[in-house]
Design a protein around this motif. Structure first.
Motif, PDB file in Angstrom:
ATOM      1  N   GLY A   8     -21.777 -39.401 -14.723  1.00 12.54           N
ATOM      2  CA  GLY A   8     -23.230 -39.428 -14.890  1.00 12.54           C
ATOM      3  C   GLY A   8     -23.906 -38.173 -14.381  1.00 12.54           C
ATOM      4  N   GLY A   9     -23.285 -37.497 -13.418  1.00 15.42           N
ATOM      5  CA  GLY A   9     -23.875 -36.267 -12.898  1.00 15.42           C
ATOM      6  C   GLY A   9     -23.986 -35.200 -13.964  1.00 15.42           C
ATOM      7  N   ILE A  10     -22.995 -35.142 -14.870  1.00 15.95           N
ATOM      8  CA  ILE A  10     -23.052 -34.160 -15.956  1.00 15.95           C
ATOM      9  C   ILE A  10     -24.233 -34.461 -16.868  1.00 15.95           C
ATOM     10  N   PHE A  11     -24.453 -35.738 -17.157  1.00  8.69           N
ATOM     11  CA  PHE A  11     -25.587 -36.109 -18.004  1.00  8.69           C
ATOM     12  C   PHE A  11     -26.900 -35.675 -17.362  1.00  8.69           C
ATOM     13  N   ALA A  12     -27.056 -35.920 -16.059  1.00  7.86           N
ATOM     14  CA  ALA A  12     -28.295 -35.557 -15.371  1.00  7.86           C
ATOM     15  C   ALA A  12     -28.525 -34.052 -15.412  1.00  7.86           C
ATOM     16  N   VAL A  13     -27.465 -33.291 -15.156  1.00 10.96           N
ATOM     17  CA  VAL A  13     -27.588 -31.830 -15.129  1.00 10.96           C
ATOM     18  C   VAL A  13     -27.908 -31.277 -16.506  1.00 10.96           C
ATOM     19  N   ARG A  14     -27.235 -31.787 -17.556  1.00  4.61           N
ATOM     20  CA  ARG A  14     -27.470 -31.259 -18.900  1.00  4.61           C
ATOM     21  C   ARG A  14     -28.826 -31.686 -19.459  1.00  4.61           C
ATOM     22  N   ILE A  15     -29.304 -32.864 -19.108  1.00  6.09           N
ATOM     23  CA  ILE A  15     -30.654 -33.263 -19.525  1.00  6.09           C
ATOM     24  C   ILE A  15     -31.680 -32.329 -18.880  1.00  6.09           C
ATOM     25  N   ALA A  16     -31.504 -32.067 -17.582  1.00  5.48           N
ATOM     26  CA  ALA A  16     -32.417 -31.149 -16.887  1.00  5.48           C
ATOM     27  C   ALA A  16     -32.345 -29.757 -17.496  1.00  5.48           C
ATOM     28  N   ALA A  17     -31.120 -29.294 -17.822  1.00  2.00           N
ATOM     29  CA  ALA A  17     -30.979 -27.983 -18.460  1.00  2.00           C
ATOM     30  C   ALA A  17     -31.662 -27.972 -19.821  1.00  2.00           C
ATOM     31  N   GLY A  18     -31.552 -29.080 -20.555  1.00  2.00           N
ATOM     32  CA  GLY A  18     -32.203 -29.177 -21.867  1.00  2.00           C
ATOM     33  C   GLY A  18     -33.708 -29.025 -21.769  1.00  2.00           C
ATOM     34  N   LEU A  19     -34.300 -29.551 -20.715  1.00  2.00           N
ATOM     35  CA  LEU A  19     -35.750 -29.400 -20.522  1.00  2.00           C
ATOM     36  C   LEU A  19     -36.115 -27.928 -20.330  1.00  2.00           C
ATOM     37  N   GLY A  20     -35.325 -27.222 -19.527  1.00  2.00           N
ATOM     38  CA  GLY A  20     -35.585 -25.797 -19.333  1.00  2.00           C
ATOM     39  C   GLY A  20     -35.383 -25.000 -20.608  1.00  2.00           C
ATOM     40  N   GLU A  21     -34.341 -25.324 -21.353  1.00  2.00           N
ATOM     41  CA  GLU A  21     -34.070 -24.638 -22.619  1.00  2.00           C
ATOM     42  C   GLU A  21     -35.196 -24.883 -23.620  1.00  2.00           C
ATOM     43  N   GLY A  22     -35.721 -26.096 -23.646  1.00  2.00           N
ATOM     44  CA  GLY A  22     -36.832 -26.401 -24.549  1.00  2.00           C
ATOM     45  C   GLY A  22     -38.070 -25.580 -24.237  1.00  2.00           C
ATOM     46  N   VAL A  23     -38.331 -25.347 -22.965  1.00  2.00           N
ATOM     47  CA  VAL A  23     -39.476 -24.522 -22.566  1.00  2.00           C
ATOM     48  C   VAL A  23     -39.298 -23.088 -23.053  1.00  2.00           C
ATOM     49  N   LEU A  24     -38.091 -22.562 -22.946  1.00  2.09           N
ATOM     50  CA  LEU A  24     -37.833 -21.202 -23.419  1.00  2.09           C
ATOM     51  C   LEU A  24     -38.031 -21.104 -24.932  1.00  2.09           C
ATOM     52  N   ILE A  25     -37.606 -22.137 -25.662  1.00  2.00           N
ATOM     53  CA  ILE A  25     -37.814 -22.165 -27.108  1.00  2.00           C
ATOM     54  C   ILE A  25     -39.301 -22.220 -27.427  1.00  2.00           C
ATOM     55  N   TRP A  26     -40.052 -22.997 -26.673  1.00  4.66           N
ATOM     56  CA  TRP A  26     -41.503 -23.108 -26.860  1.00  4.66           C
ATOM     57  C   TRP A  26     -42.178 -21.733 -26.742  1.00  4.66           C
ATOM     58  N   ILE A  27     -41.715 -20.917 -25.814  1.00  4.75           N
ATOM     59  CA  ILE A  27     -42.290 -19.582 -25.641  1.00  4.75           C
ATOM     60  C   ILE A  27     -42.088 -18.748 -26.900  1.00  4.75           C
ATOM     61  N   ALA A  28     -40.881 -18.802 -27.469  1.00  6.56           N
ATOM     62  CA  ALA A  28     -40.603 -18.028 -28.684  1.00  6.56           C
ATOM     63  C   ALA A  28     -41.397 -18.560 -29.872  1.00  6.56           C
ATOM     64  N   ILE A  29     -41.451 -19.884 -30.024  1.00  3.26           N
ATOM     65  CA  ILE A  29     -42.182 -20.477 -31.144  1.00  3.26           C
ATOM     66  C   ILE A  29     -43.666 -20.128 -31.044  1.00  3.26           C
ATOM     67  N   GLY A  30     -44.203 -20.109 -29.832  1.00  2.71           N
ATOM     68  CA  GLY A  30     -45.613 -19.759 -29.645  1.00  2.71           C
ATOM     69  C   GLY A  30     -45.925 -18.365 -30.159  1.00  2.71           C
ATOM     70  N   PHE A  31     -45.003 -17.438 -29.949  1.00  2.00           N
ATOM     71  CA  PHE A  31     -45.192 -16.086 -30.482  1.00  2.00           C
ATOM     72  C   PHE A  31     -45.111 -16.095 -32.004  1.00  2.00           C
ATOM     73  N   ILE A  32     -44.102 -16.771 -32.550  1.00  2.00           N
ATOM     74  CA  ILE A  32     -43.859 -16.749 -33.998  1.00  2.00           C
ATOM     75  C   ILE A  32     -45.053 -17.299 -34.767  1.00  2.00           C
ATOM     76  N   VAL A  33     -45.574 -18.440 -34.346  1.00  2.00           N
ATOM     77  CA  VAL A  33     -46.654 -19.068 -35.119  1.00  2.00           C
ATOM     78  C   VAL A  33     -47.977 -18.337 -34.953  1.00  2.00           C
ATOM     79  N   GLY A  34     -48.069 -17.440 -33.991  1.00  2.00           N
ATOM     80  CA  GLY A  34     -49.300 -16.676 -33.815  1.00  2.00           C
ATOM     81  C   GLY A  34     -49.330 -15.367 -34.567  1.00  2.00           C
ATOM     82  N   THR A  35     -48.240 -15.048 -35.272  1.00  2.00           N
ATOM     83  CA  THR A  35     -48.185 -13.787 -36.011  1.00  2.00           C
ATOM     84  C   THR A  35     -48.772 -13.938 -37.412  1.00  2.00           C
ATOM     85  N   ALA A  36     -49.052 -12.805 -38.035  1.00  2.00           N
ATOM     86  CA  ALA A  36     -49.600 -12.836 -39.394  1.00  2.00           C
ATOM     87  C   ALA A  36     -48.547 -13.252 -40.419  1.00  2.00           C
ATOM     88  N   ARG A  37     -47.259 -12.998 -40.140  1.00  2.00           N
ATOM     89  CA  ARG A  37     -46.155 -13.369 -41.029  1.00  2.00           C
ATOM     90  C   ARG A  37     -45.150 -14.218 -40.259  1.00  2.00           C
TER      91      ARG A  37
END
Length: 372
Positions: free
Chosen positions: A94-123
């Motif tokens: 279960g410890g692996i599940f807890a660690v990877r879920i927490a890592a997934g939250l951090g990874e999702g935030v990093l993706i959000w940063i990139a998506i925020g840039f992409i959708v704000g561009t003209a193309r």
């Protein structure tokens, strides 16, 4: 305001790091299973919950995190995710599940940063293609390095952790906020109506793609493709994915997104038919074209989502919708297939694909259409 080249490069580096795990899960989680730290039965569940955590975080970040503190947010997410990567081989059960879920939250935030840039561009479709090509190339490169020099779970997750922590260097060049183009994209309210319909289309498209992708090798074997040939399917498809993302980058702004999505949908239905009934010799060709269309289509979804919701609130949630679809598709398909028959995944994929294309076309058919 045009973003500086250094800002763009830093944001893309951070975003690519956030999505690296999606291409490395078979290697890294497989190593955990081989070492007895994770049961084979739990492997699929762990992959699913991490992708779900990534999707939830990528979507929820728009409503929870301040859009004018990107550098601090990226620093915290990279540091936390990198340390969690390093800690994963030290855990079990279960410890692996807890660690990877927490890592997934951090990874999702990093993706959000990139998506925020992409959708704000003209193309946005062009930048989406660039982002997809870069992430696929990075996944292939890191998978090769891990396969050759760090095949154990400690070596694999250690390599990923070091790369993630090294991403902190990019924070120095990041802007603190995105230059948003058009609409009030970050006002913290949920999208409605057509925006939600478009996001449902994005989610279902990824559910179709990843469900078929997960079962592509068992399906090939069931169709009579020789085992040696089956082993060529994944690397060939990955190479075609990079080409597909590159083609989308070149054609962005030159072809109408709505027509492109319809044509890609029709071609994908033809490929599914070939996978289900064509001679085995055509299966590898169909799977390679499937990989090409996978990443070719995704950038053209972005302008349709923006057309459906010009405020760009929905566009900020694209990353979350993609990740949720990527995790839910295989999960739902697993209820339909058996060890002796994986063919139902083709019908499941076809249904998801048809509904996805209809949703995107209907949602994007507004007065301020992306085709205009």
């Amino acid at each position: 305001m045009t973003p500086r080249a250094g800002h763009v490069a830093a944001i893309l580096v951070v975003g690519v790091i956030g999505v690296l795990i999606a291409g490395l899960q078979p290697q890294l989680l497989g190593a955990l299973a081989l070492e007895g730290r994770l049961s084979v039965a739990a492997l699929g569940g762990l992959a699913t919950v991490e992708l779900l955590a990534m999707g939830i975080a990528a979507g929820a970040a728009s409503f929870i995190l301040p859009a004018n503190r990107l550098r601090a947010i990226a620093l915290c997410a990279l540091l936390a995710t990198g340390l969690l990567d390093l800690a994963t081989p030290l855990c079990s059960g279960g410890g692996i599940f807890a660690v990877r879920i927490a890592a997934g939250l951090g990874e999702g935030v990093l993706i959000w940063i990139a998506i925020g840039f992409i959708v704000g561009t003209a193309r946005p479709e062009r930048w989406s293609g660039i982002y997809l090509a870069l992430q696929t190339l990075a996944q292939c490169a890191l998978a090769t390095i891990i396969g050759l020099f760090a095949a154990s779970s400690s070596g694999g997750f250690g390599t990923l952790g070091v790369v993630t922590l090294a991403g902190i260097l990019a924070v120095w060049w990041m802007p603190d906020a995105h230059a948003v183009s058009g609409g009030d994209a970050a006002d913290g309210t949920l999208p409605r109506g057509r925006g939600l319909l478009a996001l449902a289309g994005v989610l279902l498209y990824l559910a179709f793609v990843v469900a078929v992708w997960v079962y592509i090798e068992p399906l090939a074997l069931q169709r009579g493709v020789p085992t040696r040939t089956v082993h060529l399917i994944v690397p060939l498809s990955l190479a075609m994915q990079v080409i597909g993302a590159g083609a989308a980058t070149v054609l962005a702004g030159r072809v109408p997104p709505r027509t492109t999505i319809v044509c890609v949908g029709a071609l994908n239905l033809g490929l599914l038919a070939a996978m289900a009934a064509a001679p085995p010799g055509l299966f590898v060709v169909a799977s390679a074209l499937f990989g090409f269309l996978w990443l070719f289509a995704m950038p053209f979804q972005v302008p349709l989502v923006i057309a459906a919701d010009p405020t760009r609130r929905s566009a900020h949630l694209i990353g979350g919708a993609q990740l949720l679809g990527s995790s839910l598709g295989p999960l739902l398909a697993s209820a339909l297939v058996t060890d002796s028959d994986v063919a139902p995944v083709v019908l499941f994929g076809a249904i998801c694909l048809i509904v996805a294309v209809l949703a995107l076309v209907i949602a994007g058919s507004v007065r301020h259409s992306a085709d205009a």
